[in-house]
Design an enzyme around this catalytic site. Sequence first.
Site, PDB file in Angstrom:
ATOM      1  N   VAL A 196      -1.349  15.305  10.027  1.00 11.72           N
ATOM      2  CA  VAL A 196      -2.403  14.500   9.417  1.00 11.72           C
ATOM      3  C   VAL A 196      -1.805  13.363   8.591  1.00 11.72           C
ATOM      4  CG1 VAL A 196      -4.471  14.566   7.967  1.00 11.72           C
ATOM      5  CG2 VAL A 196      -3.828  16.588   9.298  1.00 11.72           C
TER       6      VAL A 196
ATOM      7  N   VAL B 128      -6.192  15.345   0.499  1.00 10.28           N
ATOM      8  CA  VAL B 128      -6.459  15.665   1.910  1.00 10.28           C
ATOM      9  C   VAL B 128      -6.205  17.141   2.187  1.00 10.28           C
ATOM     10  CG1 VAL B 128      -5.742  15.249   4.297  1.00 10.28           C
ATOM     11  CG2 VAL B 128      -6.038  13.322   2.724  1.00 10.28           C
TER      12      VAL B 128
ATOM     13  N   ARG C   6     -15.884   7.865  13.078  1.00  6.57           N
ATOM     14  CA  ARG C   6     -16.460   6.768  12.308  1.00  6.57           C
ATOM     15  C   ARG C   6     -17.224   5.807  13.216  1.00  6.57           C
ATOM     16  NH1 ARG C   6     -10.993   5.515   8.754  1.00  6.57           N
ATOM     17  NH2 ARG C   6     -11.529   6.748   6.887  1.00  6.57           N
TER      18      ARG C   6
ATOM     19  N   LYS D 154       0.376  23.004  -8.596  1.00  9.21           N
ATOM     20  CA  LYS D 154      -0.813  22.438  -7.951  1.00  9.21           C
ATOM     21  C   LYS D 154      -1.273  23.339  -6.807  1.00  9.21           C
ATOM     22  CE  LYS D 154      -3.722  18.970  -6.984  1.00  9.21           C
ATOM     23  NZ  LYS D 154      -4.314  19.297  -5.682  1.00  9.21           N
TER      24      LYS D 154
ATOM     25  N   ARG E 167      -1.360   1.535   6.761  1.00  3.00           N
ATOM     26  CA  ARG E 167      -0.789   2.855   7.000  1.00  3.00           C
ATOM     27  C   ARG E 167       0.689   2.754   7.358  1.00  3.00           C
ATOM     28  NH1 ARG E 167      -5.946   2.886   9.048  1.00  3.00           N
ATOM     29  NH2 ARG E 167      -7.320   4.502   8.245  1.00  3.00           N
TER      30      ARG E 167
ATOM     31  N   SER F  32      12.991  15.569   6.269  1.00  2.19           N
ATOM     32  CA  SER F  32      13.766  16.442   5.388  1.00  2.19           C
ATOM     33  C   SER F  32      13.158  17.834   5.277  1.00  2.19           C
ATOM     34  CB  SER F  32      13.868  15.819   3.983  1.00  2.19           C
ATOM     35  OG  SER F  32      12.605  15.821   3.331  1.00  2.19           O
TER      36      SER F  32
ATOM     37  N   GLY G   4       3.050  13.726   1.815  1.00  5.01           N
ATOM     38  CA  GLY G   4       3.491  12.342   1.881  1.00  5.01           C
ATOM     39  C   GLY G   4       2.809  11.505   0.820  1.00  5.01           C
TER      40      GLY G   4
ATOM     41  N   VAL H  94       0.033   8.456  10.979  1.00  4.90           N
ATOM     42  CA  VAL H  94       0.011   9.700  11.745  1.00  4.90           C
ATOM     43  C   VAL H  94       0.727   9.601  13.084  1.00  4.90           C
ATOM     44  CG1 VAL H  94      -2.247   9.267  12.801  1.00  4.90           C
ATOM     45  CG2 VAL H  94      -1.453  11.619  12.467  1.00  4.90           C
ATOM     46  N   ASP H  95       0.669   8.460  13.744  1.00  6.04           N
ATOM     47  CA  ASP H  95       1.312   8.344  15.058  1.00  6.04           C
ATOM     48  C   ASP H  95       2.832   8.410  14.929  1.00  6.04           C
ATOM     49  OD1 ASP H  95      -1.197   7.761  16.603  1.00  6.04           O
ATOM     50  OD2 ASP H  95      -1.233   6.077  15.216  1.00  6.04           O
TER      51      ASP H  95
ATOM     52  N   ASP I  33     -11.178   7.860  13.492  1.00  2.58           N
ATOM     53  CA  ASP I  33     -11.668   6.530  13.847  1.00  2.58           C
ATOM     54  C   ASP I  33     -12.830   6.633  14.837  1.00  2.58           C
ATOM     55  OD1 ASP I  33      -9.145   4.796  12.767  1.00  2.58           O
ATOM     56  OD2 ASP I  33      -8.460   6.592  13.822  1.00  2.58           O
TER      57      ASP I  33
ATOM     58  N   HIS J 259      -3.831   4.893  14.706  1.00  4.16           N
ATOM     59  CA  HIS J 259      -4.755   5.162  13.597  1.00  4.16           C
ATOM     60  C   HIS J 259      -4.440   4.114  12.536  1.00  4.16           C
ATOM     61  CE1 HIS J 259      -7.205   7.005  10.589  1.00  4.16           C
ATOM     62  NE2 HIS J 259      -6.172   7.399   9.853  1.00  4.16           N
TER      63      HIS J 259
END
Length: 319
Positions: free
Chosen positions: A120, A16, A153, A42, A90, A103, A81, A124-125, A150, A177
């Site tokens: 993101v 993401v 979509r 990375k 989720r 943290s 995450g 997410v909420d 959503d 979400h």
Amino acid sequence: MQSKSRKIAVLGTGNVGASIAYTLTLQGICSELVLVDINKEKAEGEALDLIQCSACVPGIKIYSGEYSDVAGADIVIVTFGMARKADQTRLDLAKVNVNILTSVMPTVAKYAPNALYIIVSNPVDVMTYATIKCTGLPVNQVIGTGTLLDSNRLSQAVASYCGVATESVNSYVLGEHGDACMAPWSLCTIGGLPIKEYCTKFLGESEDKLNDKLAEIYTGMVKSGSKVIKAKGATFYAIAASTVQLVKAILSDSNAILPLSTMLNGEYGAKDMCMGVPCMVNANGLNKIVELPLTSEEQKLFEEKIASLNNTYNALEIR
């Protein structure tokens, strides 16, 4: 057109985060882009790959760095995450990802106290709520992508069914979400016409058949993320595009109204929780929550979704 004085930081360079960074690079809407990840190699690799796009895209200063390099950022995009698996909701991710976030984010906020934060990471909420609480940042500075993906979509699915361009459809998904969301069809329009009026007038649909079709479209929207994950392992292109849509709305200072996650204190009947609702955003972040009228049936359904999400907050003991 590229803004010459905008710094954006992306925290997390998984699928993401990397896709968001790539989209930002292609569109050239910032002048400086820093990538930060606990896996430094990375982040360095992603930055180098993006730098090597420089002959083909607008000029941007791109580099990887530490949390301290977030200092001076106008926007910080949080994507780190654990990723969601195909058989995992989720909210199954909540405990581990909240622990990761709490943290890290207080340190990040100290380096960039004036930045706008776009959350993101899933769920997410809950992550948006946890960011506000653990950093002490003003609510207007912390915005979750909420139900923006959503809603996008849903608009695409409605457009496909009706045979129109997606840009001609205006629709909202409200709530979580995730599974505790709802689509208020009374607010969905096609070319300015309410969807039911458009479909009966131009598609010749009967009311019963149309109701069944809308229910099918809604179910397909809710399951679409899991379907992508099952097929390719993760979702990242669509959320990247939706996130950059939000970034552009902020940088353009346009007062765009988008379905985003923010703290609710009575709006839509929800209190002390973050969830996706229509919000006006501009260069100062979240300007206001826009309360749109729901039918009595929709309001009842929304209250059920709010109660479901409220149970999650209680179970996580984060407030």
